[in-house]
Design an enzyme around this catalytic site. Sequence first.
Site, mmCIF file in Angstrom:
data_model
loop_
_atom_site.group_PDB
_atom_site.id
_atom_site.type_symbol
_atom_site.label_atom_id
_atom_site.label_comp_id
_atom_site.label_asym_id
_atom_site.label_seq_id
_atom_site.Cartn_x
_atom_site.Cartn_y
_atom_site.Cartn_z
ATOM 1 N N SER A 29 0.787 -1.041 -0.134
ATOM 2 C CA SER A 29 -0.036 0.040 0.117
ATOM 3 C C SER A 29 0.880 1.307 -0.033
ATOM 4 C CB SER A 29 -0.822 0.263 1.243
ATOM 5 O OG SER A 29 -1.881 -0.935 1.340
ATOM 6 N N ASP A 323 -6.924 -8.309 4.048
ATOM 7 C CA ASP A 323 -6.115 -9.022 3.270
ATOM 8 C C ASP A 323 -5.591 -10.488 3.745
ATOM 9 O OD1 ASP A 323 -6.439 -7.344 1.158
ATOM 10 O OD2 ASP A 323 -4.737 -6.099 1.523
ATOM 11 N N ARG A 400 -2.590 -14.032 -2.639
ATOM 12 C CA ARG A 400 -2.485 -14.284 -1.331
ATOM 13 C C ARG A 400 -3.296 -15.808 -1.049
ATOM 14 N NH1 ARG A 400 -0.634 -9.763 0.771
ATOM 15 N NH2 ARG A 400 -1.522 -7.952 -0.213
HETATM 16 C C1 S3P Z 1 -5.771 -1.117 -0.196
HETATM 17 C C2 S3P Z 1 -6.953 -1.240 0.493
HETATM 18 C C3 S3P Z 1 -7.543 -2.532 0.713
HETATM 19 C C4 S3P Z 1 -6.583 -3.490 0.538
HETATM 20 C C5 S3P Z 1 -5.579 -3.734 -0.711
HETATM 21 C C6 S3P Z 1 -4.837 -2.389 -0.491
HETATM 22 C C7 S3P Z 1 -4.797 0.214 -0.103
HETATM 23 O O1 S3P Z 1 -8.492 -2.748 -0.441
HETATM 24 O O2 S3P Z 1 -7.581 -4.834 0.479
HETATM 25 O O3 S3P Z 1 -4.811 -4.648 -0.793
HETATM 26 O O4 S3P Z 1 -3.653 0.164 -0.212
HETATM 27 O O5 S3P Z 1 -5.547 0.971 0.127
HETATM 28 P P1 S3P Z 1 -10.034 -1.819 -0.452
HETATM 29 O O6 S3P Z 1 -9.550 -0.438 -0.353
HETATM 30 O O7 S3P Z 1 -10.901 -2.372 -1.571
HETATM 31 O O8 S3P Z 1 -10.584 -2.337 0.981
#
Ligand code: S3P
Length: 445
Positions: A29, A323, A400
């Site tokens: 992220s 996740d 994953r």
């Molecule tokens: C993320 C937010 C999550 C997560 C993704 C990364 C991010 O998704 O599942 O792997 O970096 O903002 P969502 O915003 O769809 O929940």
Amino acid sequence: MSSPGQTAALSARRSGPLRGRVRAPGDKSISHRALIFGALAEGLTEVEGLLEGEDVLRSAAAMRAFGAEVEALGGGRWRILGRGGFSEPDDVIDCGNAGTGVRLILGAAAGFDLSATFTGDASLRSRPMNRVMKPLAEMGARFLHRSGGRLPLTLRGGHLKRIEYVLPEPSAQVKSAVLLAGLHAVGGAVVIEPEPTRDHTERMLRGFGAEVIVEDLPEGRRITLPGGQGLTGTRIRVPGDPSSAAFPLVAALITPGSEVTVEGVLLNPLRNGLLATLQEMGADLSVSAVRDEGGEPVGDITARYSALRGVDVPADRAPSMIDEYPILAVAAAFAEGVTRMRGIGEMRVKESDRIALMAAGLAACGLVVEEEPEGLIVTGAGTNRPPVGGAAVTTRGDHRIAMSHLVLGLASDAAVRVDEPGMIATSFPGFVDMMGGLGADIASA
Ligand code: S3P
């Protein structure tokens, strides 16, 4: 489906104790955001510890296409020279498998007077984009897209106006897209999230010199980005990814005699739901050397083999570990009793339908699993009775799902085989070697 670094199927076999110290790869992220924010900013951004996984490399290529200078210096060090804005790309932007990449870049690009067409691999083309298109269209962006709001789509950006947006689903990607668009909207943007989600965008906006006001109100967290702000290049040290660290840590918890330390893991409270849940299950986990790295809390986490027990995971914990449910389901498979995961409907719109695939994979390995529209219930095999294993698992190109089943195979009776292991490189390029270094028997099947 396009498959980065495709290799033959992999099998994980019952392994001896796992032991050692490893460093988690950079947080996915934060890595996407470092590149996108650096490209939007004026001046030089220097990044250390960037995750050089396929998803993030797609964002790096996209930022070049929008006019930034982006250079890899080796060993996770990157240099980004931003021009304070995006220019129109010459070609289609292919975000590969990366939902975070495409949704954040749509928000970042929406503020500029340009057209850009986005696509991705088969998995990404099947995922909902209307969740970002809706607020961005309300701000004034226009879209040409396939029915159902999926990729490929063309964005026509520019001339945005202020929005006050209540997130209909807990999504840090949607929040981030709106805030990034707000940087170039007259009057900025306000996002209200009834359930708090990861706050890397808010933290990083501040790191790049922007003012962000966060208020905890009865209706949720209200995040205000005042309009008319520019970003200034900065230095970023990317912490280790807790979502990746989860795999060696859970592998140690379920493999008798193991002790594994993962160093430099991000401990942001909006990302640490898995740690809390594993501790409730009786996991022997300890956190040491807690420090601050670039505005984020970081520490070393040690996991020792533990007798786990099933728990009820509260629905409101989902955003802080969304996740991590696939690997939690693996931990649950080794626990005594039943683990109930509820309020996890968002898992169905990730890189795959993760509720369906974990239910199918665990059932194929001999476990009793119940799938609900927004939940997953796993009856553990029990501490001294490892799961049967022995299945060939379909991952539908989901990194994953592949890593979770490989970890399951390390402590099951018979080897577990996964297809499309090349997709692991989207988030954890060194996974097989790192696990091998700890004593895991994972090899081509
Ligand atoms: C993320 C937010 C999550 C997560 C993704 C990364 C991010 O998704 O599942 O792997 O970096 O903002 P969502 O915003 O769809 O929940």
